[in-house]
Design a protein around this motif. Structure first.
Motif, PDB file in Angstrom:
ATOM      1  N   ARG A 121       0.831  -1.204   0.000  1.00  0.00           N
ATOM      2  CA  ARG A 121       0.000   0.000   0.000  1.00  0.00           C
ATOM      3  C   ARG A 121       0.867   1.257   0.000  1.00  0.00           C
ATOM      4  N   ALA A 122       1.942   1.221   0.780  1.00  0.00           N
ATOM      5  CA  ALA A 122       2.830   2.384   0.845  1.00  0.00           C
ATOM      6  C   ALA A 122       3.504   2.626  -0.499  1.00  0.00           C
ATOM      7  N   ALA A 123       3.983   1.550  -1.126  1.00  0.00           N
ATOM      8  CA  ALA A 123       4.661   1.689  -2.416  1.00  0.00           C
ATOM      9  C   ALA A 123       3.707   2.197  -3.493  1.00  0.00           C
ATOM     10  N   ALA A 124       2.463   1.725  -3.444  1.00  0.00           N
ATOM     11  CA  ALA A 124       1.482   2.165  -4.430  1.00  0.00           C
ATOM     12  C   ALA A 124       1.207   3.658  -4.307  1.00  0.00           C
ATOM     13  N   ARG A 125       1.336   4.190  -3.088  1.00  0.00           N
ATOM     14  CA  ARG A 125       1.120   5.620  -2.873  1.00  0.00           C
ATOM     15  C   ARG A 125       2.363   6.437  -3.218  1.00  0.00           C
ATOM     16  N   GLY A 126       3.470   5.781  -3.417  1.00  0.00           N
ATOM     17  CA  GLY A 126       4.718   6.470  -3.693  1.00  0.00           C
ATOM     18  C   GLY A 126       5.461   6.892  -2.452  1.00  0.00           C
ATOM     19  N   ALA A 127       5.115   6.304  -1.316  1.00  0.00           N
ATOM     20  CA  ALA A 127       5.777   6.656  -0.057  1.00  0.00           C
ATOM     21  C   ALA A 127       7.177   6.053   0.001  1.00  0.00           C
ATOM     22  N   PRO A 128       8.119   6.713   0.670  1.00  0.00           N
ATOM     23  CA  PRO A 128       9.470   6.147   0.800  1.00  0.00           C
ATOM     24  C   PRO A 128       9.459   4.949   1.741  1.00  0.00           C
ATOM     25  N   ILE A 129      10.060   3.844   1.337  1.00  0.00           N
ATOM     26  CA  ILE A 129      10.162   2.655   2.186  1.00  0.00           C
ATOM     27  C   ILE A 129      11.491   2.743   2.924  1.00  0.00           C
ATOM     28  N   ARG A 130      11.446   3.066   4.212  1.00  0.00           N
ATOM     29  CA  ARG A 130      12.677   3.391   4.958  1.00  0.00           C
ATOM     30  C   ARG A 130      13.313   2.151   5.597  1.00  0.00           C
TER      31      ARG A 130
END
Length: 414
Positions: free
Chosen positions: A249-258
């Motif tokens: 879900r985070a990747a689909a939103r374009g959020a940085p995966i830390r």
């Protein structure tokens, strides 16, 4: 029908309110440089107390960050978390438009050990000085441990799981484990963390009952774990809030995966029984590594609990060799940035998680301020940061009442 694949819990946004910096950028700059901001306590009403050194958050004005209607209802420890939550949401690129159609998709989990002492003291002083008509209605909730989780949820419009972890100082790590479990069970996003504000006079008097508390009056000597001069810990205020999310879900939103929240375990060995914490902490480390599918030799850096009590420091050093092996336990880089900021109870564990994520991102291990003459068989990073390119971090926390917790973080897999 095949079962759905297990969700991976990752950290995206990081919000920090710490004695050495507000915001993750300022916090990391000071942490990486090994700056110590321990100093004499300046809070009114504390001048006569034997506790003189602590880590205060001085560059923080909640009025420019939080709406007045929330400020009047809440204590300083909640102000820290509300501000940090905003930072985490911004860094994680999560706006209201991302969840307004499903407000149950965002949960809030915080940990607290001391609650709202400043707010409670002020209202009780008004009760005894002027009478019950002068006590505000928020006295019943503002001091409470769960106030922060509730207020973050209300302010953000989050209707997913709303919880508070009350498991001693180690609750700051346990909250991240609960957040990861919540994500794996189907809630895609959780705001998680902890902040404390235990430097009001009432709160400080309560802490004076802890034999582990340092009353040394020299800021450079008050908190020196793993040394022959160890004389306890200096307290602090502040903490961190982060976004823990389902990776897809985070990747689909374009959020940085830390970083990935890979494993966790916790034990209990009893208040003040620091000799027993060796076994309890080692057991927690082993459990966290097994859950992460991580071999002991894969641990690249340890963020130590670093209590500053000789018996507790010895137990932690031995627990690392017990859990990681005699050789790796003595050679893996160990750091404790909190020696430069003070120990903010549950908030310190959250700050250590933030520092560990930033360590994995930037490829350097921050030093342990004010610590130079290590007297334990540990590879404590002192003086300046060490460039080691770590991929797996182990974060440890122990509480004064006997809780032990270990959390494994990993760099994101591609």
């Amino acid at each position: 029908m095949s079962p759905a694949p297990e969700r991976t819990a990752v950290i995206t946004g990081i919000g920090v309110v710490a004695p050495n910096g507000v915001g993750s950028t300022a916090f990391w700059k000071a942490t990486q440089a090994g700056q110590s901001v321990l100093d004499r306590i300046t809070r009114k009403g504390c001048e006569h107390l034997p506790l003189r050194i602590a880590g205060e958050v001085r560059d923080f004005d909640p009025h420019g960050l939080i709406e007045e209607r929330y400020l009047v209802q809440t204590d300083r420890f909640t102000h820290f978390s509300l501000a940090a939550a905003d930072m985490a949401l911004e860094q994680g690129l999560l706006g209201r438009a991302d969840y307004e159609d499903d407000s149950f998709s965002v949960g809030v989990i915080t940990a607290a050990g001391s609650g709202g002492g400043e707010f409670g003291q002020r209202e009780l002083q008004q009760l005894w000085g002027q009478g019950p008509k002068y006590v505000g209605p928020y006295q019943s909730i503002a001091w409470f441990y769960a106030a922060t989780s509730g207020q973050i949820s209300i302010r953000g419009g989050f209707r997913g799981p709303c919880q508070v972890v009350a498991s001693d100082e180690a609750g700051g790590l346990d909250a991240f484990a609960q957040a990861a479990r919540t994500v794996r069970r189907g809630t895609p996003t959780v705001l998680v963390g902890s902040a404390e504000a235990p430097l009001a006079p009432y709160s400080m008097v309560c802490q004076l009952g802890y034999p582990e508390l340092s009353t040394h009056q020299d800021p450079t000597r008050a908190y020196r774990p793993f040394t022959a001069a160890a004389c306890g810990f200096s307290p602090a205020e502040g903490g961190a809030v982060m976004l823990v999310e389902d990776r897809e879900r985070a990747a689909a939103r374009g959020a940085p995966i830390r970083a990935e929240v890979a494993g966790h375990a916790a034990t209990f060995t009893g208040a003040g029984r620091w000799d027993r914490s060796r076994e309890g902490l080692a057991h927690a480390i082993g459990g966290a590594l097994r859950q992460a599918g991580c071999a002991p030799e894969e641990v690249d850096v340890v963020f130590a609990d670093a209590l500053g009590v000789p018996e507790a420091d010895t137990a932690e050093a031995l627990a690392l060799t017990d859990a990681l092996g005699a050789r790796h336990g003595r050679t893996v880089p160990v750091t404790a940035p909190k020696t430069g900021t003070g120990r903010a109870y549950c908030g310190s564990a959250a700050l250590d998680v933030a520092a560990a994520v930033l360590t994995l991102e930037h490829g350097v291990v921050p030093p342990t301020p004010n610590v130079f003459d290590v007297c334990h068989d540990l590879n404590v990073v002192t003086g300046s940061a060490a460039a080691t390119r770590p991929r797996t971090a182990l974060v440890l926390s122990r509480g004064l009442m006997g809780s032990n917790s270990a959390l494994v973080l990993r760099t994101p897999t591609r």
